[in-house]
Design an enzyme around this catalytic site. Structure first.
Site, PDB file in Angstrom:
ATOM      1  N   ASP A  62      11.041  -7.198   7.875  1.00  0.00           N
ATOM      2  CA  ASP A  62      10.506  -6.331   6.808  1.00  0.00           C
ATOM      3  C   ASP A  62      10.380  -4.889   7.283  1.00  0.00           C
ATOM      4  O   ASP A  62      10.205  -3.978   6.471  1.00  0.00           O
ATOM      5  CB  ASP A  62       9.148  -6.834   6.306  1.00  0.00           C
ATOM      6  CG  ASP A  62       8.161  -7.069   7.434  1.00  0.00           C
ATOM      7  OD1 ASP A  62       8.521  -7.742   8.414  1.00  0.00           O
ATOM      8  OD2 ASP A  62       7.028  -6.558   7.346  1.00  0.00           O
ATOM      9  N   ARG A  89       0.847  -1.208   0.000  1.00  0.00           N
ATOM     10  CA  ARG A  89       0.000   0.000   0.000  1.00  0.00           C
ATOM     11  C   ARG A  89       0.875   1.248   0.000  1.00  0.00           C
ATOM     12  O   ARG A  89       0.484   2.300   0.515  1.00  0.00           O
ATOM     13  CB  ARG A  89      -0.926   0.007   1.192  1.00  0.00           C
ATOM     14  CG  ARG A  89      -0.202  -0.225   2.509  1.00  0.00           C
ATOM     15  CD  ARG A  89      -1.115  -0.006   3.631  1.00  0.00           C
ATOM     16  NE  ARG A  89      -0.536  -0.523   4.860  1.00  0.00           N
ATOM     17  CZ  ARG A  89      -1.049  -0.296   6.046  1.00  0.00           C
ATOM     18  NH1 ARG A  89      -2.128   0.434   6.145  1.00  0.00           N
ATOM     19  NH2 ARG A  89      -0.492  -0.792   7.109  1.00  0.00           N
ATOM     20  N   ARG A 101      15.072  -2.612   3.058  1.00  0.00           N
ATOM     21  CA  ARG A 101      14.963  -3.236   4.376  1.00  0.00           C
ATOM     22  C   ARG A 101      15.783  -4.525   4.418  1.00  0.00           C
ATOM     23  O   ARG A 101      16.189  -5.017   3.365  1.00  0.00           O
ATOM     24  CB  ARG A 101      13.496  -3.644   4.627  1.00  0.00           C
ATOM     25  CG  ARG A 101      12.536  -2.517   4.583  1.00  0.00           C
ATOM     26  CD  ARG A 101      11.351  -2.841   3.643  1.00  0.00           C
ATOM     27  NE  ARG A 101      10.604  -1.615   3.352  1.00  0.00           N
ATOM     28  CZ  ARG A 101       9.661  -1.144   4.136  1.00  0.00           C
ATOM     29  NH1 ARG A 101       9.293  -1.810   5.194  1.00  0.00           N
ATOM     30  NH2 ARG A 101       9.071  -0.005   3.845  1.00  0.00           N
ATOM     31  N   ARG A 116       5.848  10.270   2.794  1.00  0.00           N
ATOM     32  CA  ARG A 116       6.976  10.049   3.691  1.00  0.00           C
ATOM     33  C   ARG A 116       8.282   9.934   2.910  1.00  0.00           C
ATOM     34  O   ARG A 116       8.270   9.663   1.701  1.00  0.00           O
ATOM     35  CB  ARG A 116       6.727   8.818   4.577  1.00  0.00           C
ATOM     36  CG  ARG A 116       6.509   7.531   3.808  1.00  0.00           C
ATOM     37  CD  ARG A 116       6.155   6.377   4.743  1.00  0.00           C
ATOM     38  NE  ARG A 116       6.322   5.093   4.070  1.00  0.00           N
ATOM     39  CZ  ARG A 116       6.259   3.912   4.667  1.00  0.00           C
ATOM     40  NH1 ARG A 116       6.007   3.839   5.960  1.00  0.00           N
ATOM     41  NH2 ARG A 116       6.430   2.796   3.998  1.00  0.00           N
TER      42      ARG A 116
HETATM   43  P1  AMP Z   1       2.993  -3.546   8.010  1.00  0.00           P
HETATM   44  O1  AMP Z   1       2.523  -4.390   9.135  1.00  0.00           O
HETATM   45  O2  AMP Z   1       2.231  -2.271   7.818  1.00  0.00           O
HETATM   46  O3  AMP Z   1       4.464  -3.348   7.999  1.00  0.00           O
HETATM   47  O4  AMP Z   1       2.637  -4.397   6.709  1.00  0.00           O
HETATM   48  C1  AMP Z   1       3.108  -5.697   6.471  1.00  0.00           C
HETATM   49  C2  AMP Z   1       2.843  -6.024   5.035  1.00  0.00           C
HETATM   50  O5  AMP Z   1       1.445  -6.022   4.773  1.00  0.00           O
HETATM   51  C3  AMP Z   1       3.460  -5.056   4.046  1.00  0.00           C
HETATM   52  O6  AMP Z   1       3.815  -5.790   2.917  1.00  0.00           O
HETATM   53  C4  AMP Z   1       2.323  -4.105   3.777  1.00  0.00           C
HETATM   54  O7  AMP Z   1       2.451  -3.417   2.582  1.00  0.00           O
HETATM   55  C5  AMP Z   1       1.136  -5.067   3.772  1.00  0.00           C
HETATM   56  N1  AMP Z   1      -0.117  -4.420   4.111  1.00  0.00           N
HETATM   57  C6  AMP Z   1      -0.508  -4.008   5.327  1.00  0.00           C
HETATM   58  N2  AMP Z   1      -1.731  -3.436   5.249  1.00  0.00           N
HETATM   59  C7  AMP Z   1      -2.116  -3.489   3.952  1.00  0.00           C
HETATM   60  C8  AMP Z   1      -3.268  -3.061   3.234  1.00  0.00           C
HETATM   61  N3  AMP Z   1      -4.270  -2.447   3.831  1.00  0.00           N
HETATM   62  N4  AMP Z   1      -3.296  -3.308   1.903  1.00  0.00           N
HETATM   63  C9  AMP Z   1      -2.302  -3.925   1.295  1.00  0.00           C
HETATM   64  N5  AMP Z   1      -1.190  -4.346   1.896  1.00  0.00           N
HETATM   65  C10 AMP Z   1      -1.080  -4.136   3.220  1.00  0.00           C
HETATM   66 MG    MG Z   2       5.992  -2.798   7.343  1.00  0.00          MG
END
Ligand code: AMP
Ligand code: MG
Length: 545
Positions: free
Chosen positions: A341, A174, A271, A264
């Site tokens: 990640d 996203r 990463r 941002r």
């Molecule tokens: P995060 O926990 O935000 O670091 O996200 C972990 C993974 O899930 C990353 O690859 C994000 O891009 C993906 N992700 C989290 N929320 C969403 C969303 N609403 N739509 C698509 N991908 C998401």
């Molecule tokens: Mg993340």
């Protein structure tokens, strides 16, 4: 828990299998060389020389860009360095043999509102006159509807170990990288939108981010910068009325929230998981290419001809990550999702999710530190906490003095930020007199049965610091012990208002947290240094965002 050390060894040894493996040499460079700020994009081979930059900006060195049409980014370097995903289209899939996929943002729908901007980033990094942010063009640029000149939006392919297990392909699900901007200081920053729609990495997600998580990311990345902790930055926050469905606490209580986008910036968004996915899928040539790119662009202290460069790189990342975590600890910051990640190769704080600033002191957070980090982490923690206590020179009891205090804080559940701050503000004479009125956190601490013992030791230690006045000590300590951090209750209150389109408290917090070490009247009136309200204890933060 997560294991970046193991995975990095795996990734790097895989990439460097053609070299002789020598004893791992730890980075001996100075703090400046090893610090994230120095993992700049100015490796000698690729950097825009200071001369070029100066002549480019000579004409308008003091003028900021007034018109977004004059603002240009470049994706050339990222696109030309690596193979791009051969499959076209924004549908979720398993992606192979590339570092980026081309993917256009899905603009947030009107009505759009600019909820917050960081003047420091807009003017100091992006060279934009802050007045530009008031235009419709900016609103659309900062929410995915208007690409800046030169932009070819990219979504990055990465993987990660989450909570100890290999989670496979994750990637920018996203987020869209809009390109790199070279500012008039010659710094190169990569701009990203977060919450800007689906990409090939969205899996089952909707590509969106909600207001509450976006307010938190905007405020906290800026707050961390002003606390002196290496971090990504946030330029702006745009909110819309676009419905986004979330089950905030994963308990079936599904709610309709509203979408938001944060613009941002980081010197690089690579990463640990950027390397891991290539190692895991056996794409060794591409892994080597990415490592060479990261080293050339961001680690100017590493010689690209060094046969051990991957090992030196690895040890630098290990050291700097340990330093970063020690800095988090010194301000009581807990990231919340310490997965590979979410760990930057430049050792900056990225991907703000369910973070928090520790209130009642609870040391169990420190368990995330891995074996290999312990020595360097301990050394850094020792230095940082000595500074927090205003201690100069070295005394063999310093470690004990620090550990003793932390144990009392743990036992009495004293507020982490304010114990150190109040100790910075109190004159030694008042400590001698055991007069702690108006010092709510210190009063809590002083209820400990061993408090007097500790205080006597501390006062004795201070008395041995010759040629150093008490005012000097207070001054030094006030510069490292913030009076204001982004406590969850503060963010929550600003979020509730932002959800009603009242962004005044987001703005207030941005301004206050830009000077976390300075006592400010508005902050005092808002109770930001006071004992947290009772309802704050009931607050929970969530990974859902
Ligand atoms: P995060 O926990 O935000 O670091 O996200 C972990 C993974 O899930 C990353 O690859 C994000 O891009 C993906 N992700 C989290 N929320 C969403 C969303 N609403 N739509 C698509 N991908 C998401
Ligand atoms: Mg993340």
């Amino acid at each position: 828990m997560w294991s970046p050390r193991k995975v990095l060894v795996f990734a790097l040894v895989a990439a460097s299998s053609f070299t002789y493996v020598h004893v791992l040499e730890f980075c001996q460079s100075t703090h400046h060389d090893c610090n994230s700020d120095s993992h700049d994009n100015k490796g000698s081979k690729s950097k825009l020389s200071q001369h070029t930059v100066k002549s480019r900006w000579n004409m308008s060195i003091s003028n900021l860009i007034q018109d977004l049409d004059q603002f240009r980014v470049s994706c050339k370097k990222l696109i030309e360095a690596f193979p791009i995903d051969e499959v076209d289209g924004n549908f979720a899939r398993s992606v192979k043999h590339c570092i980026f996929s081309k993917s256009n943002p899905t603009p947030l729908k009107d009505p759009l509102r600019l909820a917050a901007t960081s003047k420091d980033v807009i003017e100091g990094i992006l060279d934009l006159d802050v007045a530009v942010t008031q235009s419709d063009d900016f609103l659309h640029f900062a929410s995915g509807g208007r690409l800046p000149l030169g932009s070819v939006p990219l979504a990055h392919r990465y993987g990660g170990h989450q909570f100890g297990y290999w989670a496979g392909q994750l990637g920018d699900g996203r987020a869209h990288s809009l390109g790199q901007y070279t500012n008039r200081k010659g710094e190169v920053w990569e701009l990203q939108l977060k919450g800007s729609g689906k990409t090939p990495y969205s899996r089952s997600g909707d590509g969106r981010a909600v207001i509450r998580s976006s307010v938190r990311e905007f405020l906290c990345s800026e707050a961390m910068h002003f606390l002196g902790v290496p971090t990504s930055r946030a330029a702006s926050l745009v909110v819309s009325d676009e419905p986004v469905i979330r089950d905030q606490f994963y308990n079936g209580n599904v709610k309709t929230e509203r979408g938001a986008v944060v613009l941002r910036l980081a010197k690089s968004w690579f990463r640990i998981g950027s390397l891991e996915i290539l190692a895991q899928s056996g794409e060794i040539e591409l892994l080597r290419k990415l490592l060479n790119f990261v080293i050339d662009e961001h680690f100017s202290s590493i010689n690209s001809d060094d046969p051990d460069k991957y090992l030196v790189f690895y040890s630098t990342v290990v050291n700097e990550t340990a330093h970063l975590i020690a800095q988090w600890m010194s301000v009581g910051f807990a990231h919340g999702v310490c997965n590979t990640d979410n760990f930057s190769l430049l050792s900056i704080t990225i991907d703000y999710g369910p973070f928090g600033f520790m209130e009642s002191y609870n040391p169990s957070v420190a368990k995330i530190i891995l074996k290999g980090y312990v020595d360097i982490y301990q050394m850094r923690i020792h230095q940082l906490f000595k500074a927090k206590l205003g201690l100069l020179g070295e005394d063999e009891e310093d470690g004990y003095l620090i550990a003793f205090l932390l144990k009392m804080m743990e036992d009495t559940k004293s507020d982490f930020t304010m114990v150190f701050r109040q100790l910075s503000e109190v004159p030694v004479q008042q400590l001698h007199n055991r007069n702690f009125t108006q010092m709510w956190a210190f009063e809590d601490l002083s209820s400990h049965k061993l408090f007097s013992d500790w205080l006597s030791k501390y006062l004795l230690r201070l008395s041995r610091q010759q040629n150093n006045s008490d005012l000097d000590r207070q001054h030094r300590m006030k510069n490292v012990n913030p009076r204001y951090v982004l406590r969850n209750w503060m963010a929550e209150s600003a979020i509730s208002k932002a959800e009603m389109n009242d962004f005044s408290e987001v703005e207030l917090l941005y301004h206050i947290l830009s000077f976390p070490f300075v006592t400010q009247e508005t902050a005092e009136e808002a109770g930001y240094a006071a004992r947290p309200p009772l309802w704050a204890k009931r607050l929970k933060v969530s990974c859902s965002s």
